[in-house]
Scaffold this active site. Structure first.
Site, PDB file in Angstrom:
ATOM      1  CB  THR A 188     -71.482  31.438   8.392  1.00  0.00           C
ATOM      2  OG1 THR A 188     -72.575  31.183   7.705  1.00  0.00           O
ATOM      3  CG2 THR A 188     -71.020  32.871   7.678  1.00  0.00           C
ATOM      4  CD  GLU A 333     -73.675  35.550   9.242  1.00  0.00           C
ATOM      5  OE1 GLU A 333     -74.552  34.625   9.848  1.00  0.00           O
ATOM      6  OE2 GLU A 333     -73.538  35.438   8.032  1.00  0.00           O
ATOM      7  CE  LYS A 438     -78.916  26.460   8.105  1.00  0.00           C
ATOM      8  NZ  LYS A 438     -79.265  27.161   9.436  1.00  0.00           N
ATOM      9  CD1 TRP A 443     -75.100  27.756   6.002  1.00  0.00           C
ATOM     10  CD2 TRP A 443     -77.067  28.082   4.868  1.00  0.00           C
ATOM     11  NE1 TRP A 443     -76.003  28.570   6.652  1.00  0.00           N
ATOM     12  CE2 TRP A 443     -77.248  28.860   5.838  1.00  0.00           C
ATOM     13  CE3 TRP A 443     -78.176  28.233   3.696  1.00  0.00           C
ATOM     14  CZ2 TRP A 443     -78.273  29.607   6.259  1.00  0.00           C
ATOM     15  CZ3 TRP A 443     -79.284  28.868   4.058  1.00  0.00           C
ATOM     16  CH2 TRP A 443     -79.258  29.694   5.170  1.00  0.00           C
TER      17      TRP A 443
HETATM   18  P1  AMP Z   1     -76.374  29.490  10.253  1.00  0.00           P
HETATM   19  O1  AMP Z   1     -75.666  30.875   9.987  1.00  0.00           O
HETATM   20  O2  AMP Z   1     -75.999  28.437   9.216  1.00  0.00           O
HETATM   21  O3  AMP Z   1     -76.825  29.148  11.384  1.00  0.00           O
HETATM   22  O4  AMP Z   1     -77.809  29.754   9.365  1.00  0.00           O
HETATM   23  C1  AMP Z   1     -78.674  30.946   9.674  1.00  0.00           C
HETATM   24  C2  AMP Z   1     -79.882  30.862   8.709  1.00  0.00           C
HETATM   25  O5  AMP Z   1     -80.732  29.894   9.272  1.00  0.00           O
HETATM   26  C3  AMP Z   1     -80.737  32.316   8.921  1.00  0.00           C
HETATM   27  O6  AMP Z   1     -80.244  33.292   8.376  1.00  0.00           O
HETATM   28  C4  AMP Z   1     -82.058  31.594   8.323  1.00  0.00           C
HETATM   29  O7  AMP Z   1     -81.955  31.887   6.994  1.00  0.00           O
HETATM   30  C5  AMP Z   1     -81.955  30.081   8.971  1.00  0.00           C
HETATM   31  N1  AMP Z   1     -82.393  29.971   9.966  1.00  0.00           N
HETATM   32  C6  AMP Z   1     -82.136  29.724  11.210  1.00  0.00           C
HETATM   33  N2  AMP Z   1     -83.270  29.237  12.344  1.00  0.00           N
HETATM   34  C7  AMP Z   1     -84.330  29.591  11.415  1.00  0.00           C
HETATM   35  C8  AMP Z   1     -85.833  29.493  11.830  1.00  0.00           C
HETATM   36  N3  AMP Z   1     -86.150  29.160  13.214  1.00  0.00           N
HETATM   37  N4  AMP Z   1     -86.706  29.583  10.863  1.00  0.00           N
HETATM   38  C9  AMP Z   1     -85.986  29.675   9.590  1.00  0.00           C
HETATM   39  N5  AMP Z   1     -84.990  29.918   9.214  1.00  0.00           N
HETATM   40  C10 AMP Z   1     -84.139  29.829  10.331  1.00  0.00           C
END
Ligand code: AMP
Length: 559
Positions: A188, A333, A438, A443
């Protein structure tokens, strides 16, 4: 008293053998330039067996890592099941990260073999020299031979995927695999510093897929046709491929054809019933259907996630596309899906839409709490805001070969997301504690951009903040204070970043200030900067240039 029950390891191999034995005729459809190609679970199972035999022939006999640099395709699915089932570890590589991160993750995972799409070899090819553990590169796709011919002789051997499979045995003695061993490794970029590896166990993959299939998860059953638009190289495509195979649902895989026109056609042809993707995908679909029409009526529910899914988008999906849309939340995670916003009340209930604005309720086996800065648990009243922490058997307890004690709190994972939990268990995310942006589901590190920008001789201070964007959800904005008497244009600063960052990660918008505001402890005051931006304090965004053609689409514009 001991139970009388039999025991069985919960493994990916078990998902595969069940899929083949019980759902042999379920389909896997993959988009191509000229329509769809199709295979059954039985065929995918046979090819996964051949893949395992071929990988054994190339020396894989334990938990070596097999990297994949592939779109959402049947071949990627074959690796999803075949590699862990043989006891090796599938490392899905995100094709959108910068070259520097790409080299880092492959070296850190010590990938022995990489399966790469023919159309993506131009990205991976130039950096393969820096990936010394890679002994074999297996090229997938109709143009594999041509792509291989373009590779100069190197420290690895190159093979065509189809050639390897047809030469391999059609039987393979699947080993006994311990359910607690690693099955899949995903890095990640959602934390500061180098990408961090999350190693899913067989058991966690299995339990997560079961939880996803449940009615309060993704509600996937054997009659569904599941379209993961979310890439299989980002957090296991939210667990959808394993879930579909577990329950016998057909899979519809878009390959690289992810423009809204192509996706509308894909839904029309495949009759997909469930889909998942980041909000950008769905807002593009709404725009497309609004202008050109399109029949999405086969979809009974689509899930948006990866970033907040505005109620406006959910309503537009209903009004323009006739599709029911819900929000899901998760992280690499957390396997990744952990919250889904199924509303407990009908649409005419006053709380209905307020709940759909929230990220959702916990899926089975995950627990959550919110804590304040001192680590004290806050009340679940829907008002107290704190950092959300989660734990459970498909939540990671550490990162692969990296110490990150600050990410964990007494057995809980600190998510870096700030929000509330209400009395009926709905979690709402209101902000992000992590200093990350994001954009279109991927990211961008503010900290990395800031240190690169201050590397420019004309720059004294630089902060990078997320600003809202109608299409990409967020885009980075550079707030820069120049050295007295020095000059630097946005173009010059962009050029300065071009060698270190993928093109879509470079800020479009810049503003120049005398001094970047700081908090009482001397950190850049990003909350204030975001507020200043929202209040229009930076004037007409110096340079916000995001046109459809020149978009920062992560899949096209790379360093
Ligand atoms: P990733 O590990 O790249 O999938 O990113 C995870 C992160 O994406 C989370 O900790 C949030 O900060 C953001 N995220 C994922 N889903 C949502 C959602 N429905 N609303 C707001 N933020 C989200």
């Amino acid at each position: 008293m001991k139970s009388t029950m039999q025991d069985a390891q919960l493994t990916v191999g078990r998902i595969l053998t069940h899929a083949v034995a019980v759902h042999p005729t379920s389909e896997v459809l993959t988009a191509t330039e000229n329509g769809l190609r199709s295979a059954t679970f039985a065929e995918v199972g046979e090819r996964a067996t051949r893949l395992a035999a071929a990988l054994r022939g190339l020396g894989i006999d334990g938990d070596q890592r097999i990297g994949t640099f592939l779109w959402n395709t049947q071949e990627h699915l074959e690796a999803y099941v075949g590699v862990p089932a043989m006891g090796a570890v599938l490392h899905t590589i995100n094709i959108r990260i910068s070259n520097e991160q790409l080299v880092y993750v492959v070296n850190h995972a010590e990938d022995k073999i990489v399966l790469v799409q023919d159309t993506l070899l131009d990205i991976l090819g130039p950096v393969l020299d820096q990936m010394k553990t890679v002994e074999h590169v297996v090229v997938v796709g109709p143009d594999a031979a041509v792509a291989i011919a373009g590779l100069a002789p190197r420290h690895f051997q190159a093979h065509e995927y189809e050639g390897l499979l047809s030469a391999a045995a059609s039987t393979f003695e699947w080993p006994e695999v311990n359910e607690r061993d690693a099955a899949v490794l995903c890095y990640t970029s959602g934390t500061t510093g180098d990408p961090k590896g999350v190693a899913y166990s067989h058991r966690s993959v299995y339990l997560h897929a079961m939880a996803c299939s449940m009615a309060d998860g993704f509600d996937i059953g054997g009659n569904d046709r599941v379209l993961p638009v979310v890439p299989m190289f980002h957090a296991n495509a939210w667990g959808m491929p394993y879930t579909a195979m577990m329950v016998g649902a057909a899979l519809v895989l878009p390959d690289r054809f992810m423009q809204s026109d192509q996706l509308v056609r894909l839904v029309e042809r495949s009759h997909a019933t469930i889909a998942g993707g980041v909000p950008t995908i769905w807002s593009d679909m709404v725009a497309r259907v609004r202008t050109h029409g399109g029949d999405l009526s086969s979809l009974r529910v689509v899930f948006g996630g990866g970033s907040a899914v505005a109620v406006g988008l959910q309503r537009a999906m209903r009004d323009v596309c006739g599709v029911y849309m819900l929000q899901a939340w998760g992280m690499t995670e957390t396997s990744p899906t952990a919250l889904v916003s199924w509303p407990p009340y009908p649409e005419d209930h006053p709380a209905h839409w307020a709940l759909r604005a929230k990220q959702g309720r916990l899926m089975n086996l995950v627990e959550a709490r919110i804590v304040d800065d001192a680590g004290v648990e806050l009340s679940r009243d829907g008002r107290a805001i704190g950092e959300i922490e989660v734990r459970g058997p498909y939540v990671t307890g550490s990162y692969y070969r990296v110490e990150a004690p600050d990410r964990f709190d007494d057995g809980w994972l600190r998510t870096g997301d700030l929000g509330t939990i209400d009395e009926i268990g709905f979690v709402s995310i209101s902000d992000r504690a992590k200093d990350m942006i994001k954009s279109g589901g991927e990211w961008i590190s503010s900290v990395d951009l800031e240190s690169a920008i201050v590397g420019h001789p004309a720059v004294r201070e630089a902060a990078v903040i997320a600003i809202p964007d109608p299409r990409w959800e967020e885009r980075p904005m550079g707030v820069v204070a120049l050295v007295d008497g020095a000059t630097a244009s946005p173009d010059e600063l962009r050029g300065h970043l071009a060698t270190q960052f993928a093109k879509w990660q470079v800020p479009d918008a810049w503003t120049f200030v005398d001094q970047v505001p700081r908090t009482s402890v001397g950190k850049y005051d990003k909350k204030r900067l975001r507020q200043m931006h929202a209040d229009g304090a930076f004037g007409p965004d110096s340079d916000v240039v995001i046109s459809a053609e020149e978009s920062p689409a992560p899949d096209r514009d790379r360093a």
